[in-house]
Scaffold this motif. Sequence first.
Motif, PDB file in Angstrom:
ATOM      1  N   LYS A   1       0.803  -1.211   0.000  1.00 24.72           N
ATOM      2  CA  LYS A   1       0.000   0.000   0.000  1.00 24.72           C
ATOM      3  C   LYS A   1       0.841   1.270   0.000  1.00 24.72           C
ATOM      4  O   LYS A   1       2.015   1.270   0.351  1.00 24.72           O
ATOM      5  CB  LYS A   1      -0.906   0.007   1.240  1.00 24.72           C
ATOM      6  CG  LYS A   1      -1.854  -1.182   1.323  1.00 24.72           C
ATOM      7  CD  LYS A   1      -2.488  -1.262   2.705  1.00 24.72           C
ATOM      8  CE  LYS A   1      -1.427  -1.538   3.755  1.00 24.72           C
ATOM      9  NZ  LYS A   1      -1.953  -1.530   5.123  1.00 24.72           N
TER      10      LYS A   1
ATOM     11  N   LEU B   1      -5.696   6.819   2.570  1.00 24.83           N
ATOM     12  CA  LEU B   1      -6.579   5.651   2.605  1.00 24.83           C
ATOM     13  C   LEU B   1      -7.968   5.995   3.143  1.00 24.83           C
ATOM     14  O   LEU B   1      -8.963   5.372   2.766  1.00 24.83           O
ATOM     15  CB  LEU B   1      -5.949   4.554   3.470  1.00 24.83           C
ATOM     16  CG  LEU B   1      -6.771   3.281   3.693  1.00 24.83           C
ATOM     17  CD1 LEU B   1      -7.024   2.578   2.372  1.00 24.83           C
ATOM     18  CD2 LEU B   1      -6.071   2.350   4.658  1.00 24.83           C
TER      19      LEU B   1
ATOM     20  N   HIS C   1     -11.530   3.607   2.603  1.00 32.49           N
ATOM     21  CA  HIS C   1     -12.045   2.456   3.358  1.00 32.49           C
ATOM     22  C   HIS C   1     -13.200   2.835   4.293  1.00 32.49           C
ATOM     23  O   HIS C   1     -13.435   3.981   4.597  1.00 32.49           O
ATOM     24  CB  HIS C   1     -10.920   1.719   4.089  1.00 32.49           C
ATOM     25  CG  HIS C   1     -10.322   2.416   5.267  1.00 32.49           C
ATOM     26  ND1 HIS C   1      -9.500   1.751   6.144  1.00 32.49           N
ATOM     27  CD2 HIS C   1     -10.410   3.680   5.720  1.00 32.49           C
ATOM     28  CE1 HIS C   1      -9.110   2.589   7.088  1.00 32.49           C
ATOM     29  NE2 HIS C   1      -9.648   3.755   6.849  1.00 32.49           N
TER      30      HIS C   1
END
Length: 611
Positions: free
Chosen positions: A265, A454, A458
Amino acid sequence: MSYRRTTDFLLHDWLEVSSLQSRARFADHNRETFDAVLDMCEKLAAEKFAPFNRLADTEEPWFDGEKVHLPAASHAAAKAYAESGMLAAAQDYELGGMQLPCVVEMAANSFFSKAGIGIGGGGMLTSGNANLLMAHGTPLQQQVFAANEFGGRFSGTMCLSEPQAGSSLSDVVTRAVPDGADFEAEPLGPRYRLRGNKMWISNGEHELTENIIHLVLAKIPGPDGKLVPGTRGISLFIVPKKLVGTDGQLTGERNDVALAGLNHKLGYRGIPNTLLNFGEGKFPVRGSAGAIGYLVGKSGEGLRCMFHMMNEARIAVGLGATMLGYAGYEASLAYAKDRPQGRPMGPSGKDATLPQIPIIRHADVKRMLLAQKSYCEGALALELYCARLVDEAHTGAPDDAAQAALLLEMLTPIAKSWPSEWCLEANSLAIQVHGGYGYTRDFPVEQYWRDNRLNMIHEGTHGIQALDLLGRKVVMDGGKGLQLLASRINATIERALALPDFAEQGNTLAATLAQVGAATKAAWATGNPEEALANATPYLQAFGHLVLGWIWLDVALCAQARAATLDHALLQGKLAACRFFFRHELPRVGAWLQVVTRRDDTCRTMDEAWF
């Protein structure tokens, strides 16, 4: 201005959390006990997390074919966090918990997110997993799985997404079939065999705990062997990595759950992110393939159960985004105070014979720092306010509890999405304050930006939160939630208008509320969801800025009312950040709402061939 001073102000002056001790659940607590928990977490985060934040970023998890390896610091941090009791902080004393209010638990956990979110992020998942089981699991499931998660023996995950489905849970194809004729007689819950693949599973494989408890969404085939289309057929299952007896002890059998690979990531690198295969036969258990799972709740109600964890997780994601933004703000503030560059502008221009000044004295650097402060401190206040609503919903009088639950429903999309966007912008500004150095690994601000990127994805992407807000939340029950939120905002406006120093902000917020209300009606004027929702994201942005304007005005009013007892710098900092947000940020709302009000079709009618 230290983060702890701001947190103390928000908790004790603004939210008045000490008043919660009048409720039976929190009767053993007072400011002294709350402060002791915050002291412990602040110290633990400084000792076990912050020094290893860069290490966790550079020494990524790796798989040797059998085990996932993490740095020793990650093991030490996980152990220390479990031993602190924070996994069970809000739970009953009988479960080893502290019976802390959610708002204090969130504030305490914020120290770990700020110190090293790539090390400490697993605790949120484990607590959320166990909390779901406390709400929807059987007493034995709670005893065997949840209690051991709260105690730190086991860790937990949530397994929703699949490679072919992503966020579209209606397209889940993981199957769960009854495991034998006696499947319903299993003490741990009806026993099924699961086969399928799950993607983007944080902490899906590691050696930090004795066992990993996966909560997995899957579909039970109908009599014809076919899966029920849509989300109605989704059920929820407990799938442990290693099988467990009814006494909570490992049986020595490995379940048929295999790591297919690690995702590499941009950020959050300290947390293993995995692709898991369930029931592929790599670890046949009890003579056959298929991962053994135990049904949670009723069949077909898996999504309802899972949303118990997801909604809690969305507030926690918002808080994590806030703290990454805050960490960057602190770093850029310290840099701006120390970095000499340029000279003051006098009546005749700059005098090159004078010594250089710290860059914090330049107006544009102050602009960037004020923007960060307004984003991060405003977001922190929002998250703690939402956590306080959780406490009200759980322990308040019936009418107050119902209103708190409804208001929380309205604010959850904002609590997740707004910090994810604007505290990420704060991280970008922190890099800018550092100049070229900010783009290097010599300073931590580039990592904070990478980690924070991120959070817009998410636990429900930005677009999904927008559809939830405009497509469901503002229109549910005839708009009752929106009306309740408007009444709370109007109450703050009325208080502001009674004070000459806040009349400007009060009138601005009233006008912004009216704009959002008119845009909401205009978006749904034709009753066509496709037209209404085409511009849901700018609506989300405008709505979020409205909410943050309200939060900032309420915080500023509290600070002014406490002027006699507050530290002068803290007071003036809050007032300046509020002014900045109203003068520099709220004017954006009108531009965002133009396309919503017109039901602009530019994006909706764009032909893919034209790209």
